[in-house]
Design an enzyme around this catalytic site. Structure first.
Site, short mmCIF file in Angstrom:
data_model
loop_
_atom_site.label_atom_id
_atom_site.label_comp_id
_atom_site.label_asym_id
_atom_site.label_seq_id
_atom_site.Cartn_x
_atom_site.Cartn_y
_atom_site.Cartn_z
N ASP A 48 95.34 80.66 -75.80
CA ASP A 48 95.43 82.35 -75.73
C ASP A 48 94.25 82.50 -74.66
O ASP A 48 94.30 83.76 -74.37
CB ASP A 48 94.96 83.00 -76.96
CG ASP A 48 93.72 82.35 -77.33
OD1 ASP A 48 93.09 81.40 -76.85
OD2 ASP A 48 93.17 82.84 -78.72
N ARG A 239 89.51 88.59 -79.49
CA ARG A 239 91.25 88.70 -79.21
C ARG A 239 91.72 90.19 -79.16
O ARG A 239 90.75 90.97 -79.31
CB ARG A 239 91.79 87.85 -80.47
CG ARG A 239 91.51 86.57 -80.64
CD ARG A 239 92.43 85.53 -79.51
NE ARG A 239 93.74 85.83 -79.60
CZ ARG A 239 94.59 85.17 -80.35
NH1 ARG A 239 94.58 84.44 -80.72
NH2 ARG A 239 96.02 85.50 -80.25
N TYR A 247 86.36 79.14 -83.53
CA TYR A 247 86.49 77.60 -83.41
C TYR A 247 85.42 77.00 -84.31
O TYR A 247 84.27 77.33 -83.81
CB TYR A 247 86.29 76.92 -82.19
CG TYR A 247 87.77 77.20 -81.30
CD1 TYR A 247 89.05 76.74 -81.69
CD2 TYR A 247 87.80 78.21 -80.02
CE1 TYR A 247 90.19 76.91 -80.82
CE2 TYR A 247 88.99 78.54 -79.38
CZ TYR A 247 90.13 77.68 -79.77
OH TYR A 247 91.28 78.11 -79.24
N PRO A 326 90.55 72.70 -76.59
CA PRO A 326 90.96 74.50 -76.44
C PRO A 326 89.84 75.13 -76.05
O PRO A 326 89.93 76.20 -75.48
CB PRO A 326 91.55 74.77 -77.72
CG PRO A 326 91.31 73.78 -78.80
CD PRO A 326 90.92 72.56 -78.19
#
Lengths: 610, 610
Positions: A48, A239, A247, A326
């Site tokens: 993302d 987000r 995470y 990521p």
């Protein structure tokens, strides 16, 4: 009778890498097909993070705006470390993007599904859709050297299985392709079929990831935050909307089955992850979320494929050739940039304007980048996963170590630092003519004003990913002496022997001309007459710029000194179709330009002979 | 049996003024209908200039982007005057927009049809279309004072004729409306039916106008250019794409029928206009255009309607109440801003949240503006139509006179200078609390960063035209002392007797809540904790701003001193739903705020009594 068809490019996989490829080829008018084995695209979760450089790239396709509107933007990164009372406390906040030339000084987060939707909508507006669900079942490449070197041949044969329902036998078809792009993910069937290996190591850091709308008193919940606590590490990624992603570093006992020693997916629940977060965040409170969007777990593995291409006929791209952690927000970016690098090369070869050897530069440029990226990621992940330095743990990572690594990595984590090495398409011989425009790196963003109407214009917006080479003529300060030089150059460029005449094919259908010309004068918007630029260097009134500020004095100006370009010379900067600087030359070195383009483009004369 | 129906608002006329009204009412969820007597909208030509303030207004409806992309932008104005050899020469170039606070420091030109299409598309996305062709044939307003004062009554009866084809007898219908908006152009049927007169003079300047793609060596063909030549004056207006518009001063002999002394439309040909241009442009060359988009002629007339409203039930707007010369680019702007001013007032009255007397402020504010505009236009047109000063003509207009008038008129020609006088909705009592935010003018644009995520944010983008009053709480520098004051204020505002509780109705369907709250702190993005702002003043994490620069240091900062606001006080700025500042107050003067809102809003208690 099997259905049998021919296509110039077959793209296998409709994730970000395959879709970027499809969209670029569609814009270039290339005959292609894109297939995917999933009945629909991804829903929640997944990659993302969009880096500043990727925003620039998407902008060059006219696709950045929805992201800029809908995505979350990370401008700051906050750093938390163990405080004297055992809980975490903020050590500081810093700019999240440390690359000073970034046009967009922030990262964007948005669901992978939204990125894919962007491309799918763009394709749809051109009447193209993803064929799905289709699974490739065999791939053969001709062994005939002559056929492999003939760009008009179809040396790749792929058998496709159309999946209807789980019960039916799939319907098969045969596709003969000039080129195949395998963008089919980390478990790439194309890669395995070609026999390429993934080289690198699996590390033993285990991370959980969870997307949800938080209810917390943590003051940096809308900033990217790197938390090192005595109870583990956490990275917060805000987000779109009110969501965030955590995470979370997991310990073995959180996720391992003690008997088998393997990850027990049953143990990876939202509740488990939130509980881990709570320990990490102490003394800040994270309340039980009402709803969890997505959660998952992974073990970091950094690996690069042994090869990116077979005979320059079958390519792999994206996760098929590199996997990494990521947290540095790399994955989707590297993937899209792979095919951004490849697509214009395929288009030029298929049009017969470039030699097929141009395609060798794909592996050359992207494999090296992937390797550098993996090396960076390994180092960064180790730092991030390491224990923080405390009075009890003098071996731990200090905040200063982490911050300095964070800031030094600005070029990587922003994507701005991508630097392609000298090759047929990167010629550094005249670097000195514009010492601060680094050949092999992307063209620097810079505001100019248009000479004809003083409208402020970002040079990057004049460099769309339309397969054209952009020739930036920095014509200098237009004294009468300089104008004489400019007119003489224009005359030279009009000669049939000049590179501009030899290699510039006119537009044909969706295939743009080979070159686009932009002239950039020094001087002042109150004086410059755009009609002074000879028509060879002024193909439209909007394509003459001045290195001056706009009417407010707030935008533009200072590019000549910033770029290290002499106002008394004429300097030509060649920007490749993907936005990277391929060559720089003074106007006195047109023979260098001719040699550069001659090394990969097919000239008109040569073409007539063929 | 005639068809008979009821509607809250009937809009007569679907030009820019009527469509702006319709779009604003649609966004507010108001029951309305819009009719037009033309079977389709305008095609080519007509008004085309969008002022900086109008761009801000369209942005507040989310409609500015397509204009910014597709329209031509005028950043510079060039001035040409007679030179020593009899031909014209450039006297200079200057910024076209001289209002220093303009968010968009340029004007946009785009076809009126494109503006109308913007609104029509926006309406279409909400399931609304223009009823056409329909001609109103009678309009009656009730004479019953009680009915007129009751906002739920339908005191206006309009008979509409549906036109099918020229042969058929029109089908009639009766509409009972609470309110009617006559936006039916310069020859307004509504205005004539109400018996309002147009006051002002017809001047004797005759102007031709022509839209075409020029082929010329005139160096300012893409800038707005004011040309005073010995052969007449010309104004160049660059248009979208490669088109330009010329406004050309015509002499009587060019266009008059010598026998009747009236304009002979036969004489107004493209050829005739281009020939006039050629004389004016000498020594520059204007070649015969291949194609002419549109041409026309007009005699300047500056007039204002005697009244803008009848019983605050029927209103006229746009060209129906003011006409002026097109060269200052005013017409369409004033027209759209009329209904931008009216729509939110209608919405609040129809919701029962505001007293019907609020509607009186429409005529009060817009008639005065129209009169000021006409006075400005008369002066500016005379200067522009006058002969230039030359050695032979010492009575002529000097460039200095023209330039100084041009620059002094920046507030008008940009639309930024609109200043509404004190009234129920403009209260200047506490002007001193933010001495540079002028009460009665539009809220100044200013970049801030969001406290939670450091994202740079233009305050105007937080002031959408959504019918809400925006309460900007400038909470100052958040020392512990100041935080105590902020918390105390929040507590006061929570009391049922506070204006915030009395007048703030929650959202209901498309009707937004009455107020929206934005808190703006002084301080630094590295320190501020957005959670320190009490929840009454922090309705969402995105609604707390800091007066600081963004991560690049290039955007934002300095608003407190710029606005004249004290960092040690708490200052409340009330921005009306149309973006104009209605009131400013220190936090110690909540009773002034109560009085202000109480003068036109209907409080909860009052409502219960009703």
């Amino acid at each position: 009778m099997l259905k049998e068809s021919h296509v110039d490019v077959l793209i296998i996989g409709a994730g970000p890498s395959g879709l970027m490829c499809a969209n670029a080829l569609a814009g270039a008018g290339v005959d292609f097909r894109i297939i995917d084995n999933r009945p629909v695209g991804v829903a929640a979760g997944q990659a993302d993070g969009i880096q500043p450089r990727t925003i620039e790239v998407l902008q060059s396709y006219g696709l950045a705006e929805p992201l800029l509107k809908e995505g979350a933007q990370m401008h700051l990164c906050a750093f938390y470390n163990p405080g004297p009372d055992g809980g975490i406390e903020r050590t500081g906040r810093a700019a999240d993007v440390t690359a000073p030339t970034a046009r967009y000084p922030f990262k964007i987060t948005i669901a992978q599904a939204s990125i894919e939707a962007l491309f799918i909508e763009s394709l749809k507006s051109q009447g193209i859709s993803v064929d799905r669900p289709i699974v490739p079942s065999s791939l053969e490449i001709s062994q005939d050297p002559a056929e492999l070197l003939d760009p008009s041949s179809y040396p790749v044969k792929v058998v496709l299985d159309h999946i209807h329902s789980s019960d039916d036998t799939p319907e098969q078809e045969i596709v003969h392709a000039k080129f195949v792009v395998g963008a089919d993910g980390a478990h790439s069937w194309v890669r395995k079929t070609l026999g390429f290996t993934m080289d690198g190591e699996q590390t033993d850091y285990i991370w959980g990831v969870i997307d949800f709308i938080p209810d917390t008193n943590f003051p940096d919940i809308r900033n990217r935050s790197a938390i090192h606590s005595e109870n583990g590490s956490c990275m917060i990624i805000p987000r779109e909307g009110d969501k965030v992603r955590f995470y979370l570093q997991m310990s073995d006992k959180d996720v391992m089955d003690p008997e088998t020693g393997r990850i027990d997916k049953q143990k990876v629940t939202a509740e488990n992850l939130i509980n881990t977060a709570r320990r990490t965040f102490y003394p800040y409170i994270v309340n039980e979320p009402k709803e969890v969007d997505w959660c998952s777990i992974y073990i970091i593995g950094q690996r690069v494929a042994s090869k990116f291409s077979k005979h320059d006929r079958v390519f792999i791209a994206g996760d098929a050739c590199h996997t990494h952690s990521p947290k540095a927000g790399q994955g989707m970016n590297a993937s899209m940039n792979d095919t951004h690098n490849l697509a214009w090369k395929l288009a030029q070869v298929l049009r017969g304007r470039a030699d097929i050897s141009l395609l060798k530069t794909y592996e050359l440029e992207r494999q090296k980048y992937a390797q550098d990226l993996i090396d960076f990621d390994r180092e960064f992940s180790a730092l991030f996963s390491g224990k923080p330095r405390t009075s009890e743990n003098q071996e731990g990572v200090t905040h200063e170590e982490f911050l300095s690594a964070f800031q030094a990595s600005g070029g990587f984590s922003s994507g701005i630092g991508v630097h392609y090495m000298p090759s047929a398409i990167v010629d550094t011989i005249h670097q000195g003519s514009a010492s601060n425009i680094i050949i092999g790196e992307r063209m620097l963003p810079q505001m100019f004003v248009r000479a004809a109407d003083a409208r402020p214009t970002e040079i990057q917006d004049m460099l769309p990913a339309d397969t054209r080479f952009k020739l930036l003529f920095f014509v200098g300060l237009l004294t009468s002496e300089q104008l004489t030089k400019v007119r003489r150059l224009a005359e030279e460029l009009e000669l049939p022997t000049s590179f501009l005449q030899k290699y510039n094919f006119p537009a044909q259908g969706k295939a743009q001309s080979t070159f686009d010309i932009i002239s950039i004068a020094a001087g002042h918007k109150d004086d410059v007459n755009f009609l002074d630029i000879p028509s060879t260097l002024r193909t439209h009134w909007s394509k003459v710029l001045i290195d001056d500020t706009d009417v407010t004095g707030r935008l533009g100006g200072g590019a000549y000194p910033r770029f290290g370009i002499d106002e008394k010379e004429i300097t030509i900067v060649v920007v490749r179709p993907d936005g990277y600087v391929g060559m720089i030359a003074p106007s006195t070195a047109l023979e260098s330009m001719d040699k550069y383009f001659g090394s990969f483009l097919i000239g008109k004369t040569l073409n007539r002979e063929a």
